[in-house]
Design a protein around this motif. Structure first.
Motif, mmCIF file in Angstrom:
data_model
loop_
_atom_site.group_PDB
_atom_site.id
_atom_site.type_symbol
_atom_site.label_atom_id
_atom_site.label_comp_id
_atom_site.label_asym_id
_atom_site.label_seq_id
_atom_site.Cartn_x
_atom_site.Cartn_y
_atom_site.Cartn_z
ATOM 1 N N UNK A 144 0.826 -1.208 0.000
ATOM 2 C CA UNK A 144 0.000 0.000 0.000
ATOM 3 C C UNK A 144 0.860 1.258 0.000
ATOM 4 N N UNK A 145 2.059 1.186 0.578
ATOM 5 C CA UNK A 145 2.959 2.347 0.568
ATOM 6 C C UNK A 145 3.388 2.686 -0.856
ATOM 7 N N UNK A 146 3.682 1.670 -1.646
ATOM 8 C CA UNK A 146 4.054 1.888 -3.048
ATOM 9 C C UNK A 146 2.916 2.586 -3.785
ATOM 10 N N UNK A 147 1.699 2.130 -3.535
ATOM 11 C CA UNK A 147 0.507 2.709 -4.156
ATOM 12 C C UNK A 147 0.334 4.161 -3.719
ATOM 13 N N UNK A 148 0.454 4.415 -2.414
ATOM 14 C CA UNK A 148 0.318 5.774 -1.900
ATOM 15 C C UNK A 148 1.403 6.695 -2.450
ATOM 16 N N UNK A 149 2.644 6.191 -2.491
ATOM 17 C CA UNK A 149 3.752 7.013 -2.956
ATOM 18 C C UNK A 149 3.585 7.496 -4.380
ATOM 19 N N UNK A 150 2.883 6.711 -5.199
ATOM 20 C CA UNK A 150 2.660 7.107 -6.591
ATOM 21 C C UNK A 150 1.656 8.240 -6.704
ATOM 22 N N UNK A 151 0.931 8.518 -5.620
ATOM 23 C CA UNK A 151 -0.075 9.577 -5.632
ATOM 24 C C UNK A 151 0.334 10.767 -4.765
ATOM 25 N N UNK A 152 1.580 10.780 -4.357
ATOM 26 C CA UNK A 152 2.116 11.933 -3.628
ATOM 27 C C UNK A 152 2.389 13.063 -4.604
ATOM 28 N N UNK A 153 1.914 14.250 -4.278
ATOM 29 C CA UNK A 153 2.118 15.408 -5.150
ATOM 30 C C UNK A 153 3.464 16.059 -4.868
ATOM 31 N N UNK A 154 3.943 16.794 -5.836
ATOM 32 C CA UNK A 154 5.232 17.486 -5.698
ATOM 33 C C UNK A 154 5.191 18.391 -4.470
ATOM 34 N N UNK A 155 6.259 18.310 -3.668
ATOM 35 C CA UNK A 155 6.351 19.140 -2.472
ATOM 36 C C UNK A 155 5.718 18.527 -1.242
ATOM 37 N N UNK A 156 4.993 17.424 -1.397
ATOM 38 C CA UNK A 156 4.385 16.767 -0.251
ATOM 39 C C UNK A 156 5.345 15.764 0.379
ATOM 40 N N UNK A 157 5.106 15.468 1.613
ATOM 41 C CA UNK A 157 5.923 14.511 2.355
ATOM 42 C C UNK A 157 5.122 13.244 2.608
ATOM 43 N N UNK A 158 5.733 12.110 2.381
ATOM 44 C CA UNK A 158 5.117 10.817 2.667
ATOM 45 C C UNK A 158 5.944 10.145 3.754
ATOM 46 N N UNK A 159 5.322 9.926 4.917
ATOM 47 C CA UNK A 159 6.014 9.325 6.053
ATOM 48 C C UNK A 159 5.494 7.917 6.292
#
Length: 318
Positions: free
Chosen positions: A60-75
């Motif tokens: 699910x992290x891989x899936x979420x990371x693909x939808x992170x917008x520029x400038x956003x942080x994924x923790x």
């Protein structure tokens, strides 16, 4: 960028060519909902970062990371190979996640992305030391199955979410982890968490107003035509229940091990129905609440359902 751990030979690390090869439990209905919520937030320019508590092998992290917008942080926060703080949590880690390693997570994630998310290795209780209050628009809780830890995770995420942020609870009704069910519904009853929708494995809620999300979600489901749904009422509040058996999965990130390379999202199939194809018209309101005040038993964990049914039977025989 968080530096990967590199003390395991490359031959032993996973090399997934597609998301389905990454070990984990992330079913079609939840993939579709993750995609829908995140796209809606993007279309409405809702600010905020992404957060996942409990990563396992990173599906699910891989899936979420693909939808992170520029400038956003994924923790991503997980114990990985670290010892748990208490004996019961250590026992659960040993039983359920014996193959879990940070190296495997990193290898899986980097197969689909150029760089790692921000990784917090440790108990999920420390996540508030690393993520700013009110900064998260979408959070996925899938760490411990123990009530005390899940309850703490929910309270932490409430502090970290934006006013319109969405939280997703995994295993909210699985019989092998009743502590998650107890913590989830306790948060609804006592902590102000408001349900949006549920699938067979995940609960979606917010501390904001769920009704606009529910109405938009029902409109989207009807436009697709390949997702079953109904609206039930729990404590007089609407709750969308859905199933996506046979529905087309959303676009997945592409692995660098796939022939041709690339990490952009793959194009959706032309056979996938598009919401824009539906004729515009007035929105139908959510179904009216039944005049019978009843709890939707099928959304509760089996152990709770059996207790309620047995109590009703005893009452009828008196």
């Amino acid at each position: 960028m968080t530096a990967p751990i590199a003390d395991q030979s490359a031959e032993q690390l996973p090399r997934p060519t597609r998301l389905s090869e990454v070990k984990g439990w992330f079913f079609t209905a939840d993939q579709l909902l993750f995609d829908w919520f995140l796209k809606r937030q993007q279309e409405r320019s809702e600010p905020g970062d992404l957060l996942e508590l409990g990563a396992y092998m990173g599906k699910s992290a891989i899936f979420l990371g693909a939808r992170r917008r520029a400038g956003e942080r994924f923790t991503v926060c997980d114990l990985f190979d670290s010892p748990a703080e208490d004996s019961s949590n250590s026992q659960e880690m040993k039983k359920s996640y014996a193959t879990l390693t940070r190296r495997a997570f990193e290898a899986n994630y980097l197969a689909f992305h150029e760089e790692l998310p921000t990784i917090v290795q440790g108990l999920s209780s420390i996540v508030t030391d690393h993520v700013e209050e009110g900064s998260v628009r979408f959070a996925h809780i899938d760490a411990s199955h123990l009530y005390e830890h899940v309850h703490g995770d929910i309270l932490a995420v409430r502090e970290l979410l934006t006013s319109h942020g969405v939280v997703v609870m995994d295993d909210y009704r699985a019989e092998h982890c009743p502590g998650v069910a107890a913590a989830t519904w306790q948060a609804v009853a006592n902590e102000g968490l408001r349900p949006i929708c549920i699938t067979g494995t995940k609960f979606y809620g917010t501390w904001g107003d769920p009704e606009p999300l529910q109405q938009a979600l029902v409109d989207w489901i009807k436009a697709r035509g390949d997702i079953w749904h109904e609206v039930q009422y729990v404590n007089d509040a609407p709750l969308v229940r859905l199933s996506a058996k046979g529905a087309k999965e959303p676009a997945h990130p592409v692995s660098r091990y796939t022939s041709g390379g690339g990490r952009a999202l793959s194009r959706p199939s032309a056979r996938a129905p598009k919401a824009s194809a539906a004729r515009p018209g007035p929105r139908a309101p959510l179904p009216a609440r039944s005049t019978l005040r009843r709890v939707a038993l099928d959304v509760l964990p089996p152990v709770v359902t059996r207790a309620v049914v047995n109590a009703r039977r005893r009452a009828r025989t008196r």
